[in-house]
Design a protein around this motif. Structure first.
Motif, PDB file in Angstrom:
ATOM      1  N   ALA A  83       0.836  -1.204   0.000  1.00  0.00           N
ATOM      2  CA  ALA A  83       0.000   0.000   0.000  1.00  0.00           C
ATOM      3  C   ALA A  83       0.870   1.255   0.000  1.00  0.00           C
ATOM      4  CB  ALA A  83      -0.942   0.004   1.202  1.00  0.00           C
ATOM      5  N   GLU A  84       1.920   1.245   0.793  1.00  0.00           N
ATOM      6  CA  GLU A  84       2.821   2.407   0.837  1.00  0.00           C
ATOM      7  C   GLU A  84       3.512   2.602  -0.516  1.00  0.00           C
ATOM      8  OE1 GLU A  84       2.816   4.632   3.153  1.00  0.00           O
ATOM      9  OE2 GLU A  84       1.655   3.480   4.610  1.00  0.00           O
ATOM     10  N   LEU A  85       3.905   1.523  -1.142  1.00  0.00           N
ATOM     11  CA  LEU A  85       4.528   1.635  -2.465  1.00  0.00           C
ATOM     12  C   LEU A  85       3.518   2.135  -3.498  1.00  0.00           C
ATOM     13  CD1 LEU A  85       6.773  -1.560  -2.532  1.00  0.00           C
ATOM     14  CD2 LEU A  85       7.514   0.827  -2.329  1.00  0.00           C
ATOM     15  N   ASP A  86       2.276   1.667  -3.410  1.00  0.00           N
ATOM     16  CA  ASP A  86       1.230   2.145  -4.324  1.00  0.00           C
ATOM     17  C   ASP A  86       0.994   3.639  -4.159  1.00  0.00           C
ATOM     18  OD1 ASP A  86       0.938  -0.397  -5.338  1.00  0.00           O
ATOM     19  OD2 ASP A  86      -0.915  -0.839  -4.208  1.00  0.00           O
ATOM     20  N   GLN A  87       1.193   4.133  -2.927  1.00  0.00           N
ATOM     21  CA  GLN A  87       1.009   5.559  -2.650  1.00  0.00           C
ATOM     22  C   GLN A  87       2.311   6.340  -2.838  1.00  0.00           C
ATOM     23  OE1 GLN A  87      -0.675   5.823   1.294  1.00  0.00           O
ATOM     24  NE2 GLN A  87      -2.409   4.544   0.752  1.00  0.00           N
ATOM     25  N   GLN A  88       3.297   5.702  -3.436  1.00  0.00           N
ATOM     26  CA  GLN A  88       4.589   6.307  -3.735  1.00  0.00           C
ATOM     27  C   GLN A  88       5.348   6.754  -2.487  1.00  0.00           C
ATOM     28  OE1 GLN A  88       5.610   6.215  -6.978  1.00  0.00           O
ATOM     29  NE2 GLN A  88       3.677   5.177  -7.326  1.00  0.00           N
ATOM     30  N   SER A  90       7.949   5.333  -0.556  1.00  0.00           N
ATOM     31  CA  SER A  90       8.962   4.294  -0.385  1.00  0.00           C
ATOM     32  C   SER A  90       9.710   4.434   0.944  1.00  0.00           C
ATOM     33  CB  SER A  90       9.944   4.285  -1.559  1.00  0.00           C
ATOM     34  OG  SER A  90      10.555   5.536  -1.707  1.00  0.00           O
ATOM     35  N   LYS A  91       9.717   5.635   1.537  1.00  0.00           N
ATOM     36  CA  LYS A  91      10.372   5.796   2.843  1.00  0.00           C
ATOM     37  C   LYS A  91       9.618   5.027   3.925  1.00  0.00           C
ATOM     38  CE  LYS A  91      12.723  10.141   2.076  1.00  0.00           C
ATOM     39  NZ  LYS A  91      12.927  11.513   2.519  1.00  0.00           N
ATOM     40  N   ARG A  92       8.303   5.149   3.936  1.00  0.00           N
ATOM     41  CA  ARG A  92       7.516   4.388   4.918  1.00  0.00           C
ATOM     42  C   ARG A  92       7.614   2.888   4.651  1.00  0.00           C
ATOM     43  NH1 ARG A  92       1.749   6.955   6.776  1.00  0.00           N
ATOM     44  NH2 ARG A  92       2.624   8.124   8.495  1.00  0.00           N
ATOM     45  N   ALA A  93       7.600   2.523   3.386  1.00  0.00           N
ATOM     46  CA  ALA A  93       7.732   1.104   3.033  1.00  0.00           C
ATOM     47  C   ALA A  93       9.070   0.578   3.536  1.00  0.00           C
ATOM     48  CB  ALA A  93       7.611   0.927   1.525  1.00  0.00           C
ATOM     49  N   SER A 115      13.284  -6.046  -2.304  1.00  0.00           N
ATOM     50  CA  SER A 115      13.976  -5.772  -3.566  1.00  0.00           C
ATOM     51  C   SER A 115      13.339  -4.596  -4.294  1.00  0.00           C
ATOM     52  CB  SER A 115      13.955  -6.999  -4.476  1.00  0.00           C
ATOM     53  OG  SER A 115      14.667  -8.048  -3.875  1.00  0.00           O
ATOM     54  N   ALA A 116      12.013  -4.549  -4.287  1.00  0.00           N
ATOM     55  CA  ALA A 116      11.302  -3.454  -4.956  1.00  0.00           C
ATOM     56  C   ALA A 116      11.610  -2.115  -4.303  1.00  0.00           C
ATOM     57  CB  ALA A 116       9.798  -3.710  -4.943  1.00  0.00           C
ATOM     58  N   VAL A 117      11.645  -2.090  -2.978  1.00  0.00           N
ATOM     59  CA  VAL A 117      11.945  -0.848  -2.258  1.00  0.00           C
ATOM     60  C   VAL A 117      13.386  -0.431  -2.515  1.00  0.00           C
ATOM     61  CG1 VAL A 117      12.236   0.159   0.053  1.00  0.00           C
ATOM     62  CG2 VAL A 117      10.178  -1.129  -0.495  1.00  0.00           C
ATOM     63  N   ALA A 118      14.298  -1.387  -2.526  1.00  0.00           N
ATOM     64  CA  ALA A 118      15.698  -1.069  -2.796  1.00  0.00           C
ATOM     65  C   ALA A 118      15.862  -0.489  -4.194  1.00  0.00           C
ATOM     66  CB  ALA A 118      16.561  -2.317  -2.623  1.00  0.00           C
ATOM     67  N   THR A 119      15.147  -1.066  -5.159  1.00  0.00           N
ATOM     68  CA  THR A 119      15.207  -0.567  -6.530  1.00  0.00           C
ATOM     69  C   THR A 119      14.653   0.847  -6.614  1.00  0.00           C
ATOM     70  OG1 THR A 119      15.006  -2.806  -7.398  1.00  0.00           O
ATOM     71  CG2 THR A 119      14.459  -1.000  -8.902  1.00  0.00           C
ATOM     72  N   ARG A 120      13.513   1.086  -5.967  1.00  0.00           N
ATOM     73  CA  ARG A 120      12.918   2.434  -5.978  1.00  0.00           C
ATOM     74  C   ARG A 120      13.817   3.435  -5.271  1.00  0.00           C
ATOM     75  NH1 ARG A 120       6.372   2.419  -5.610  1.00  0.00           N
ATOM     76  NH2 ARG A 120       6.051   0.747  -7.081  1.00  0.00           N
ATOM     77  N   GLY A 121      14.439   3.008  -4.195  1.00  0.00           N
ATOM     78  CA  GLY A 121      15.342   3.900  -3.460  1.00  0.00           C
ATOM     79  C   GLY A 121      16.539   4.279  -4.295  1.00  0.00           C
ATOM     80  N   ALA A 122      17.095   3.336  -5.033  1.00  0.00           N
ATOM     81  CA  ALA A 122      18.240   3.611  -5.902  1.00  0.00           C
ATOM     82  C   ALA A 122      17.830   4.548  -7.030  1.00  0.00           C
ATOM     83  CB  ALA A 122      18.809   2.312  -6.454  1.00  0.00           C
ATOM     84  N   THR A 123      16.646   4.329  -7.578  1.00  0.00           N
ATOM     85  CA  THR A 123      16.150   5.189  -8.654  1.00  0.00           C
ATOM     86  C   THR A 123      15.935   6.612  -8.148  1.00  0.00           C
ATOM     87  OG1 THR A 123      15.074   3.302  -9.687  1.00  0.00           O
ATOM     88  CG2 THR A 123      14.307   5.476 -10.360  1.00  0.00           C
ATOM     89  N   ALA A 124      15.362   6.749  -6.958  1.00  0.00           N
ATOM     90  CA  ALA A 124      15.124   8.073  -6.381  1.00  0.00           C
ATOM     91  C   ALA A 124      16.445   8.787  -6.110  1.00  0.00           C
ATOM     92  CB  ALA A 124      14.308   7.951  -5.103  1.00  0.00           C
TER      93      ALA A 124
END
Length: 132
Positions: A83-88, A90-93, A115-124
């Motif tokens: 849900a947190e990832l769907d709401q963009q 990624s810090k809370r996730a 893995s998804a959070v790590a990928t989003r964090g690297a992208t950010a």
């Protein structure tokens, strides 16, 4: 003083103290289950339930309801991280996943989300670096 010491070491006293700890843990477990029953199940609910779980474990680590509560929490973390990832957010996730790691909770779903959070964090981080 001697009577007090004797009461503290008698089996009946130990059984009563254990029963008291188990009753307290049961109250914490019940509150955690109530928190997990909130609709919608969100970051705050999962955080509150985790706090109650921690209290129950510290009072009576062998409390009968802890294994099933732990299972519910792992599932709740999966739902809430998604849900947190769907709401963009990624810090809370990432914070939720960090708490799950601290508790040594694992599941295939949590691993995928990690893995998804790590990928989003690297992208950010790359986007921030490019902006500066």
């Amino acid at each position: 003083q001697a009577r007090l010491e004797q009461l503290l070491i008698t089996p009946g006293s130990l059984e009563e103290r254990e029963r008291t700890r188990l009753e307290q843990a049961a109250q914490y477990i019940a509150q955690a289950n109530t928190d997990l029953g909130r609709d919608p199940q969100d970051f705050r609910a999962v955080d509150a339930a985790t706090e109650q779980y921690d209290k129950a474990r510290s009072v009576a680590s062998s409390a009968p309801g802890l294994p099933s509560l732990e299972e519910r929490l792992v599932n709740a973390y999966v739902v809430t991280v998604r849900a947190e990832l769907d709401q963009q957010d990624s810090k809370r996730a990432a914070k939720l996943l960090s708490v799950a790691h601290k508790h040594r909770w694992t599941s295939p779903e949590l691993d995928q989300l990690d893995s998804a959070v790590a990928t989003r964090g690297a992208t950010a981080s790359l986007k921030e670096a490019a902006a500066h």
